[in-house]
Design a protein around this motif. Structure first.
Motif, PDB file in Angstrom:
ATOM      1  N   SER A  66       0.815  -1.216   0.000  1.00 40.86           N
ATOM      2  CA  SER A  66       0.000   0.000   0.000  1.00 40.86           C
ATOM      3  C   SER A  66       0.851   1.269   0.000  1.00 40.86           C
ATOM      4  O   SER A  66       0.358   2.349  -0.309  1.00 40.86           O
ATOM      5  CB  SER A  66      -0.944   0.009   1.205  1.00 40.86           C
ATOM      6  OG  SER A  66      -0.187  -0.048   2.394  1.00 40.86           O
ATOM      7  N   ARG A  67       2.136   1.169   0.329  1.00 40.88           N
ATOM      8  CA  ARG A  67       3.015   2.343   0.306  1.00 40.88           C
ATOM      9  C   ARG A  67       3.574   2.618  -1.082  1.00 40.88           C
ATOM     10  O   ARG A  67       4.087   3.694  -1.347  1.00 40.88           O
ATOM     11  CB  ARG A  67       4.171   2.167   1.302  1.00 40.88           C
ATOM     12  CG  ARG A  67       3.697   2.138   2.756  1.00 40.88           C
ATOM     13  CD  ARG A  67       4.819   1.756   3.673  1.00 40.88           C
ATOM     14  NE  ARG A  67       5.237   0.395   3.295  1.00 40.88           N
ATOM     15  CZ  ARG A  67       6.400  -0.146   3.576  1.00 40.88           C
ATOM     16  NH1 ARG A  67       7.281   0.526   4.261  1.00 40.88           N
ATOM     17  NH2 ARG A  67       6.694  -1.363   3.199  1.00 40.88           N
ATOM     18  N   TYR A  68       3.497   1.621  -1.982  1.00 34.36           N
ATOM     19  CA  TYR A  68       4.016   1.800  -3.342  1.00 34.36           C
ATOM     20  C   TYR A  68       3.056   2.677  -4.128  1.00 34.36           C
ATOM     21  O   TYR A  68       1.867   2.372  -4.246  1.00 34.36           O
ATOM     22  CB  TYR A  68       4.176   0.450  -4.045  1.00 34.36           C
ATOM     23  CG  TYR A  68       4.731   0.599  -5.447  1.00 34.36           C
ATOM     24  CD1 TYR A  68       6.098   0.582  -5.665  1.00 34.36           C
ATOM     25  CD2 TYR A  68       3.895   0.794  -6.538  1.00 34.36           C
ATOM     26  CE1 TYR A  68       6.619   0.735  -6.950  1.00 34.36           C
ATOM     27  CE2 TYR A  68       4.399   0.951  -7.814  1.00 34.36           C
ATOM     28  CZ  TYR A  68       5.761   0.915  -8.013  1.00 34.36           C
ATOM     29  OH  TYR A  68       6.267   1.087  -9.269  1.00 34.36           O
ATOM     30  N   ARG A  69       3.581   3.759  -4.671  1.00 33.24           N
ATOM     31  CA  ARG A  69       2.730   4.675  -5.428  1.00 33.24           C
ATOM     32  C   ARG A  69       3.603   5.567  -6.303  1.00 33.24           C
ATOM     33  O   ARG A  69       4.559   6.156  -5.826  1.00 33.24           O
ATOM     34  CB  ARG A  69       1.943   5.522  -4.449  1.00 33.24           C
ATOM     35  CG  ARG A  69       0.955   6.441  -5.064  1.00 33.24           C
ATOM     36  CD  ARG A  69       0.272   7.190  -3.925  1.00 33.24           C
ATOM     37  NE  ARG A  69      -0.748   8.052  -4.429  1.00 33.24           N
ATOM     38  CZ  ARG A  69      -1.947   8.146  -3.919  1.00 33.24           C
ATOM     39  NH1 ARG A  69      -2.283   7.420  -2.881  1.00 33.24           N
ATOM     40  NH2 ARG A  69      -2.815   8.974  -4.422  1.00 33.24           N
ATOM     41  N   GLN A  70       3.257   5.626  -7.578  1.00 31.17           N
ATOM     42  CA  GLN A  70       3.884   6.572  -8.497  1.00 31.17           C
ATOM     43  C   GLN A  70       2.767   7.402  -9.108  1.00 31.17           C
ATOM     44  O   GLN A  70       1.730   6.865  -9.474  1.00 31.17           O
ATOM     45  CB  GLN A  70       4.616   5.844  -9.632  1.00 31.17           C
ATOM     46  CG  GLN A  70       5.871   5.129  -9.232  1.00 31.17           C
ATOM     47  CD  GLN A  70       6.596   4.603 -10.473  1.00 31.17           C
ATOM     48  OE1 GLN A  70       6.690   5.271 -11.491  1.00 31.17           O
ATOM     49  NE2 GLN A  70       7.096   3.388 -10.369  1.00 31.17           N
ATOM     50  N   GLU A  71       2.983   8.702  -9.188  1.00 27.94           N
ATOM     51  CA  GLU A  71       1.986   9.573  -9.815  1.00 27.94           C
ATOM     52  C   GLU A  71       2.610  10.287 -10.998  1.00 27.94           C
ATOM     53  O   GLU A  71       3.809  10.558 -11.006  1.00 27.94           O
ATOM     54  CB  GLU A  71       1.455  10.605  -8.813  1.00 27.94           C
ATOM     55  CG  GLU A  71       0.580   9.997  -7.751  1.00 27.94           C
ATOM     56  CD  GLU A  71      -0.075  11.038  -6.859  1.00 27.94           C
ATOM     57  OE1 GLU A  71      -0.105  12.239  -7.223  1.00 27.94           O
ATOM     58  OE2 GLU A  71      -0.562  10.643  -5.789  1.00 27.94           O
ATOM     59  N   GLN A  72       1.761  10.557 -11.982  1.00 32.54           N
ATOM     60  CA  GLN A  72       2.222  11.230 -13.190  1.00 32.54           C
ATOM     61  C   GLN A  72       1.070  12.064 -13.760  1.00 32.54           C
ATOM     62  O   GLN A  72      -0.012  11.538 -13.977  1.00 32.54           O
ATOM     63  CB  GLN A  72       2.670  10.171 -14.210  1.00 32.54           C
ATOM     64  CG  GLN A  72       3.392  10.722 -15.392  1.00 32.54           C
ATOM     65  CD  GLN A  72       3.827   9.597 -16.325  1.00 32.54           C
ATOM     66  OE1 GLN A  72       3.531   9.663 -17.505  1.00 32.54           O
ATOM     67  NE2 GLN A  72       4.497   8.581 -15.820  1.00 32.54           N
ATOM     68  N   ARG A  73       1.321  13.350 -13.975  1.00 33.33           N
ATOM     69  CA  ARG A  73       0.315  14.214 -14.598  1.00 33.33           C
ATOM     70  C   ARG A  73       0.423  14.097 -16.107  1.00 33.33           C
ATOM     71  O   ARG A  73       1.508  13.935 -16.643  1.00 33.33           O
ATOM     72  CB  ARG A  73       0.521  15.653 -14.169  1.00 33.33           C
ATOM     73  CG  ARG A  73       0.210  15.813 -12.676  1.00 33.33           C
ATOM     74  CD  ARG A  73       0.047  17.207 -12.273  1.00 33.33           C
ATOM     75  NE  ARG A  73      -1.071  17.812 -12.996  1.00 33.33           N
ATOM     76  CZ  ARG A  73      -1.396  19.082 -12.891  1.00 33.33           C
ATOM     77  NH1 ARG A  73      -0.699  19.869 -12.126  1.00 33.33           N
ATOM     78  NH2 ARG A  73      -2.400  19.571 -13.575  1.00 33.33           N
TER      79      ARG A  73
END
Length: 131
Positions: A66-73
């Protein structure tokens, strides 16, 4: 007076419609891999997330972490996440979601993709035969 009333009524209706739009559930994005989901040790894979909307923020997540997260606009309809130098610990079920500038709420999660990374010690890795 009637004109003022109608103007206020229209304003109220349009504001109510805007609130209604914010509460709508965004459709799930489509999610795919641009190559095989079985990757060699220290290999790479690109995962593509695609929505029906433009100007969104995409998020890549991992089911087991649940801590793995990548964001991209993105100004377009899609985002590509390049995962590099993969190791067996990177294997697992990945998903994506997105949010629009208007909603600021995440869409539902996409279908899951299972990424498999071959271990260097299983006889199929890049360092086969070395200790």
């Amino acid at each position: 007076m009637l004109t003022e009333f109608l103007s206020l009524l229209c304003l109220g209706l349009s504001l109510g419609f805007e609130d209604e739009k914010k509460n709508e559930t965004l459709p799930k994005p489509s999610f795919s891999a641009l190559s095989s989901l079985v990757v060699g040790y220290r290999g790479n894979v690109t995962l593509r997330c695609q929505s029906h909307f433009q100007n969104v923020t995409f998020m890549l997540g991992k089911l087991q972490d649940s801590r793995y997260r990548q964001e991209q606009r993105s100004t377009g309809h899609k985002a590509e996440f390049l995962l590099t130098h993969l190791e067996p610990k990177d294997a697992g079920m990945y998903f994506c979601a997105y949010k629009t500038m208007v909603s600021q709420e995440w869409s539902g999660e996409s279908e899951y993709l299972q990424l498999k990374v071959r271990d260097v010690h299983d006889g199929h890795g890049a360092m086969e035969g070395k200790n």
